[in-house]
Write a protein that holds these residues in place. Sequence first.
Motif, short mmCIF file in Angstrom:
data_model
loop_
_atom_site.label_atom_id
_atom_site.label_comp_id
_atom_site.label_asym_id
_atom_site.label_seq_id
_atom_site.Cartn_x
_atom_site.Cartn_y
_atom_site.Cartn_z
N VAL A 119 0.85 -1.19 0.00
CA VAL A 119 0.00 0.00 0.00
C VAL A 119 0.88 1.24 0.00
O VAL A 119 1.72 1.41 0.90
CB VAL A 119 -0.93 0.01 1.23
CG1 VAL A 119 -1.66 1.35 1.34
CG2 VAL A 119 -1.94 -1.14 1.13
N THR A 161 -3.19 7.06 3.04
CA THR A 161 -2.72 6.20 1.95
C THR A 161 -3.19 6.74 0.61
O THR A 161 -4.15 7.51 0.51
CB THR A 161 -3.24 4.76 2.05
OG1 THR A 161 -4.62 4.72 1.63
CG2 THR A 161 -3.10 4.21 3.46
N TYR A 174 -3.84 -3.61 6.36
CA TYR A 174 -3.01 -2.40 6.34
C TYR A 174 -3.03 -1.75 7.72
O TYR A 174 -1.98 -1.40 8.28
CB TYR A 174 -3.49 -1.41 5.28
CG TYR A 174 -2.94 -0.02 5.50
CD1 TYR A 174 -1.62 0.27 5.20
CD2 TYR A 174 -3.73 0.97 6.09
CE1 TYR A 174 -1.09 1.53 5.46
CE2 TYR A 174 -3.22 2.23 6.35
CZ TYR A 174 -1.90 2.50 6.04
OH TYR A 174 -1.38 3.74 6.31
#
Length: 477
Positions: A119, A161, A174
Amino acid sequence: MTAAYEAVIGIEIHVQLRTASKMFCGCAADVQTAPPNSRTCPVCLGLPGALPVINRAAVRHVLATGLAIGARIPDVTRWDRKNYFYPDLPKGYQISQYDLPLAAGGSLSFDTSAGPVTVGITRAHLEEDTARLIHRPDDTGRQVSLVDFNRSGLPLMEIVTDPVIHSAEAARRYAEELRLVLLAIGASEAALEGGQMRVEANVSLRPVGTEKFGIRAEVKNMNSFRSVERAIGFEIERQTRALEAGEPLVQETRGWDDDRGLTYRMRLKEDSDDYRYFPEPDLPPFRTDPAWLAEIRSAMPELPAARRQRYAAAMGLSPYDAAVIVGDGAATALFEGALQADPSLPAKRLANWVTGEYLRLPAGTGVAPAQLAALVRMIESNELSGTNAKEILARHAATGETVRGIVAALGLRQISDQGALRTAVAAVLAANPDAVADVRAGKAQAIGFLTGQVMKQTRGQANAAMVQQLLRDALEG
Ligand code: ADP
Ligand code: ZN
Ligand code: MG
């Protein structure tokens, strides 16, 4: 109709940093336990004329986070005023960072059930938290809103992100991975339930194979990792159903209702709120001293990804066991501590005891690393059977007694003495002529029955492998 849409998810996470004092004043940051409004001063109450001072420890945590995720750290950064009106914001603006965050870029990588995922992270910046609003009836039953300024001005890191996550599971993973990094570097308590880590998910859909982003909903109020996955999963389904029915979506902020398992509209959200950002005039631009950065880099502990890699590559653990141990702070401490107590222990065997028996004990149960090491060592040297070892571990966890003490008290030391085992085998053979005849007639499972009888007679202490061998020797002779 399946797989007609692809989910696009970007995550914003706010993290309360672990510091002794607040972000821009000297008030103590122990607000989880302090009485309401007992940790305040003119700065964090927003009184006119009060001047902010930067908390170095908070900056250090953000720089360490930036280094841990491979971000770029700019030479110069600064703070900006984000202006809006709300009762939890006494100054009428929040000191935040706009176009020069302390960390830019970077990424986190981890495994999901669909394979490895990386990510991309857009930025991490440092700001101040707001006060806490409490809505409840007062003594007369009238609905009131109370403000607790203890949280006002606590150091808060925001990590954003890129919109590159494509499943609810990957979003949860994540957040879990970021939490492990924050715990490893000591930046935060990072508990979702305690509000030290607050996850917001931006979710949109687009037709598979297309590039253009769809209209997003931002989901808030997820207080556990399980809620993060459930809320995003719900949101993907809700938007899919709307698009398939030809209903237009709107950009909005939605709340997750954990009891009902659904998201609901909180407010519509315009494209970019006009916060009228401008540089904070009461703080000078901040230079990130290269020597300080180098020192933070050299003090960096082993990060979870590197630890998983070491457990798998150098110690031979399965990737699954490595992830289970590294994913649990207490399990990691136990595993590392046991290896420290007895460095020549077979790591895979030890890992089985940590992921199997230890993690099955009630959460928070204490097992002393040296005692687990002693237990595994005794199994390895045939002094203890696996079955009795489980009982001993449970008793150690409950009472704190040493493993050797319990073995002595219960008389559970495994019998590997040939003479003693031969006597027990002979007694069982004499008492079970039918089973002996069965074995001689070729019924192999009768050996298992006779082994069981010897184990019973020795209260589980006999070395089972030796017993089987002795039985075969006796019956073949
Ligand atoms: P804000 O929500 O404060 O307006 P941004 O617009 O920068 O801030 O976006 C916040 C988050 O939303 C980021 O994680 C970004 O990747 C993600 N995001 C932006 N657009 C979309 C979209 N269409 N679908 C899903 N996530 C998105
Ligand atoms: Zn203060
Ligand atoms: Mg947002």
